[in-house]
Design a protein around this motif. Structure first.
Motif, mmCIF file in Angstrom:
data_model
loop_
_atom_site.group_PDB
_atom_site.id
_atom_site.type_symbol
_atom_site.label_atom_id
_atom_site.label_comp_id
_atom_site.label_asym_id
_atom_site.label_seq_id
_atom_site.Cartn_x
_atom_site.Cartn_y
_atom_site.Cartn_z
ATOM 1 N N LEU A 123 0.619 -1.132 -0.176
ATOM 2 C CA LEU A 123 -0.117 0.096 0.012
ATOM 3 C C LEU A 123 0.822 1.061 0.089
ATOM 4 O O LEU A 123 0.423 2.187 -0.095
ATOM 5 C CB LEU A 123 -1.359 -0.189 1.175
ATOM 6 C CG LEU A 123 -2.170 -1.171 1.276
ATOM 7 C CD1 LEU A 123 -2.121 -1.303 3.056
ATOM 8 C CD2 LEU A 123 -3.176 -0.588 0.234
ATOM 9 N N GLY A 124 2.124 1.273 -0.197
ATOM 10 C CA GLY A 124 3.335 2.478 0.448
ATOM 11 C C GLY A 124 3.296 2.924 0.921
ATOM 12 O O GLY A 124 3.203 4.350 1.697
ATOM 13 N N LEU A 125 2.588 2.676 2.710
ATOM 14 C CA LEU A 125 2.428 3.224 3.591
ATOM 15 C C LEU A 125 3.880 3.427 4.689
ATOM 16 O O LEU A 125 3.690 3.001 5.961
ATOM 17 C CB LEU A 125 1.443 2.347 4.760
ATOM 18 C CG LEU A 125 -0.333 3.025 3.697
ATOM 19 C CD1 LEU A 125 -0.986 2.568 4.954
ATOM 20 C CD2 LEU A 125 -0.248 4.454 3.796
ATOM 21 N N THR A 126 5.006 1.979 4.386
ATOM 22 C CA THR A 126 5.848 1.220 5.518
ATOM 23 C C THR A 126 6.621 2.665 5.628
ATOM 24 O O THR A 126 6.499 3.601 4.494
ATOM 25 C CB THR A 126 6.807 0.727 4.376
ATOM 26 O OG1 THR A 126 7.361 0.681 3.132
ATOM 27 C CG2 THR A 126 6.255 -0.489 5.337
ATOM 28 N N ASN A 127 7.056 3.271 5.977
ATOM 29 C CA ASN A 127 8.447 4.188 6.039
ATOM 30 C C ASN A 127 7.538 5.418 6.631
ATOM 31 O O ASN A 127 7.642 7.054 6.313
ATOM 32 C CB ASN A 127 9.611 4.561 5.490
ATOM 33 C CG ASN A 127 9.916 3.641 5.241
ATOM 34 O OD1 ASN A 127 11.017 3.181 6.501
ATOM 35 N ND2 ASN A 127 10.503 2.477 4.355
ATOM 36 N N THR A 128 6.224 5.432 6.994
ATOM 37 C CA THR A 128 5.110 6.951 7.509
ATOM 38 C C THR A 128 4.788 6.606 8.760
ATOM 39 O O THR A 128 5.227 5.373 8.953
ATOM 40 C CB THR A 128 4.294 6.780 6.425
ATOM 41 O OG1 THR A 128 3.515 5.308 6.438
ATOM 42 C CG2 THR A 128 4.240 6.765 4.996
ATOM 43 N N LEU A 129 4.584 7.153 9.523
ATOM 44 C CA LEU A 129 3.940 7.533 10.641
ATOM 45 C C LEU A 129 2.543 6.402 10.473
ATOM 46 O O LEU A 129 2.352 5.621 11.917
ATOM 47 C CB LEU A 129 2.832 8.865 10.620
ATOM 48 C CG LEU A 129 2.126 9.199 12.145
ATOM 49 C CD1 LEU A 129 2.816 8.826 13.170
ATOM 50 C CD2 LEU A 129 1.355 10.625 12.325
ATOM 51 N N TRP A 130 1.809 5.944 9.212
ATOM 52 C CA TRP A 130 1.001 5.094 9.594
ATOM 53 C C TRP A 130 1.272 3.608 9.457
ATOM 54 O O TRP A 130 0.690 3.356 10.166
ATOM 55 C CB TRP A 130 -0.109 5.655 8.424
ATOM 56 C CG TRP A 130 -0.792 7.053 8.204
ATOM 57 C CD1 TRP A 130 -0.445 7.927 7.472
ATOM 58 C CD2 TRP A 130 -1.672 7.849 9.605
ATOM 59 N NE1 TRP A 130 -0.872 9.273 7.853
ATOM 60 C CE2 TRP A 130 -1.902 8.871 9.028
ATOM 61 C CE3 TRP A 130 -2.548 7.547 10.716
ATOM 62 C CZ2 TRP A 130 -2.123 10.079 9.638
ATOM 63 C CZ3 TRP A 130 -2.757 7.915 11.004
ATOM 64 C CH2 TRP A 130 -3.332 9.361 10.789
ATOM 65 N N ALA A 131 2.488 3.252 9.102
ATOM 66 C CA ALA A 131 2.807 1.808 9.428
ATOM 67 C C ALA A 131 3.036 1.650 10.521
ATOM 68 O O ALA A 131 3.055 1.128 10.928
ATOM 69 C CB ALA A 131 3.726 1.786 8.522
ATOM 70 N N VAL A 132 3.270 2.824 11.203
ATOM 71 C CA VAL A 132 4.046 2.655 12.991
ATOM 72 C C VAL A 132 2.724 2.379 13.993
ATOM 73 O O VAL A 132 2.179 2.252 15.098
ATOM 74 C CB VAL A 132 5.366 3.799 12.991
ATOM 75 C CG1 VAL A 132 5.980 3.486 14.522
ATOM 76 C CG2 VAL A 132 6.309 3.948 12.452
ATOM 77 N N ALA A 133 1.834 3.527 13.433
ATOM 78 C CA ALA A 133 0.477 3.617 14.110
ATOM 79 C C ALA A 133 -0.897 2.902 13.986
ATOM 80 O O ALA A 133 -1.406 2.416 15.048
ATOM 81 C CB ALA A 133 -0.166 5.409 14.496
ATOM 82 N N PHE A 134 -0.772 2.109 12.791
ATOM 83 C CA PHE A 134 -1.888 1.601 12.991
ATOM 84 C C PHE A 134 -2.287 0.296 13.327
ATOM 85 O O PHE A 134 -2.789 0.458 13.750
ATOM 86 C CB PHE A 134 -1.814 1.540 10.961
ATOM 87 C CG PHE A 134 -2.827 2.505 10.064
ATOM 88 C CD1 PHE A 134 -3.882 3.023 10.981
ATOM 89 C CD2 PHE A 134 -2.380 2.468 8.653
ATOM 90 C CE1 PHE A 134 -4.276 4.271 10.436
ATOM 91 C CE2 PHE A 134 -3.059 3.736 8.185
ATOM 92 C CZ PHE A 134 -4.229 4.662 8.999
ATOM 93 N N PRO A 135 -0.819 -0.998 13.330
ATOM 94 C CA PRO A 135 -1.190 -1.699 14.085
ATOM 95 C C PRO A 135 -1.102 -1.325 15.656
ATOM 96 O O PRO A 135 -1.707 -2.427 16.269
ATOM 97 C CB PRO A 135 0.238 -2.077 13.685
ATOM 98 C CG PRO A 135 1.003 -1.606 12.459
ATOM 99 C CD PRO A 135 0.068 0.005 12.287
#
Length: 267
Positions: A123-135
């Motif tokens: 989804l192109g979300l790694t290395n973003t705030l959302w990749a760290v926050a969503f899980p």
């Protein structure tokens, strides 16, 4: 039922021993953080400034604060809403849905972090705030829904019914009546979610491989690898990383303890 002096003395002795085991490591770290590395005399307050600058902890603490705040806002809102629905409403499939929510508590992070990384990378979300926050949001909402459901199930029904008879909507019953009354439960959940999010190590490590969203615990591990022999600097860095959690707990400790005791009685 009266307690003899011997029993009272043994109880206090046991409490002192437990406190010593709990506070001993903290005292050792604090003392070590103030010792000069070269064996000189006096108190080396400069260890904190040196650890702060060498480890670039200002940046990493900001990242941890941003991630923690994002997770807290979403998880608290969703948990209160879900807990209210599961705790006060009856609808088809509610038991099944709640059981699925509980899976989020039972499944360990290590079991899902690798496939989740590939999904977020697609989804192109790694290395973003959302990749760290969503899980962490998902895990916190699972626990928070369970926690708030237990509170809402024991909320005074007469209070809710009286509000509905006066024409209050479900939204008003929740936010104007139940949420203020349930402040200890909400504060307890806030402290726990903040502590878990702040101390999380694996998810930021995997979801941000380039270090763009490296959090304070990750920075501490990196700092440790660079200063293996500098025990005073390591201790000072550990204090800096742990300090926000301690401050939040001390600020909210009265509500936290009250919420834990109420949760134990309800369960």
């Amino acid at each position: 039922m009266t307690t003899s002096r011997a029993e009272t003395a043994m109880n206090y002795l046991l409490l002192v021993v437990v406190c010593a085991f709990a506070l001993g490591p903290i005292v050792v770290v604090l003392v070590t953080s103030l010792q000069p590395d070269l064996g000189g005399g006096g108190i080396a307050w400069g260890n904190y400034a040196e650890a702060w600058s060498q480890g670039s902890f200002a940046r990493y603490l900001r990242t941890s604060a941003l991630v923690s705040a994002t997770v807290l806002v979403v998880a608290l809102t969703a948990s209160v809403l879900a807990g209210y629905a599961f705790g006060t409403m009856t609808f088809r499939g509610s038991t099944v849905v709640f059981s699925l929510v509980l899976v989020g508590i039972m499944v360990p992070t290590e079991a899902i972090v690798v496939p989740l990384f590939y999904d977020l990378r697609t989804l192109g979300l790694t290395n973003t705030l959302w990749a760290v926050a969503f899980p962490q949001m998902a895990q916190s909402i699972a626990f928070g829904s369970y926690w708030m459901r237990a509170y809402f199930r024991t909320a005074p029904r007469s209070l809710m019914e009286a509000a509905r008879l006066d024409g209050a909507s479900e939204r008003r019953v929740l936010w104007s009546i139940l949420v203020p009354v349930g402040r200890p439960a909400i504060v307890t959940m806030t402290v726990l979610v903040f502590m878990w999010t702040w101390n999380e190590f694996l998810i930021p490590l995997v979801m941000s491989p380039n270090g763009a969203y490296r959090t304070a615990p990750l920075a501490l591990a990196l700092f440790q690898g660079q200063h293996v022999q500098a025990t005073s600097l390591l201790a000072a860095a550990a204090v800096l990383v742990a300090l926000p959690v301690v401050v939040v707990y001390l600020f909210l400790q009265r509500h936290f303890i009250r919420g834990m005791l109420e949760g134990a009685v309800r369960e």
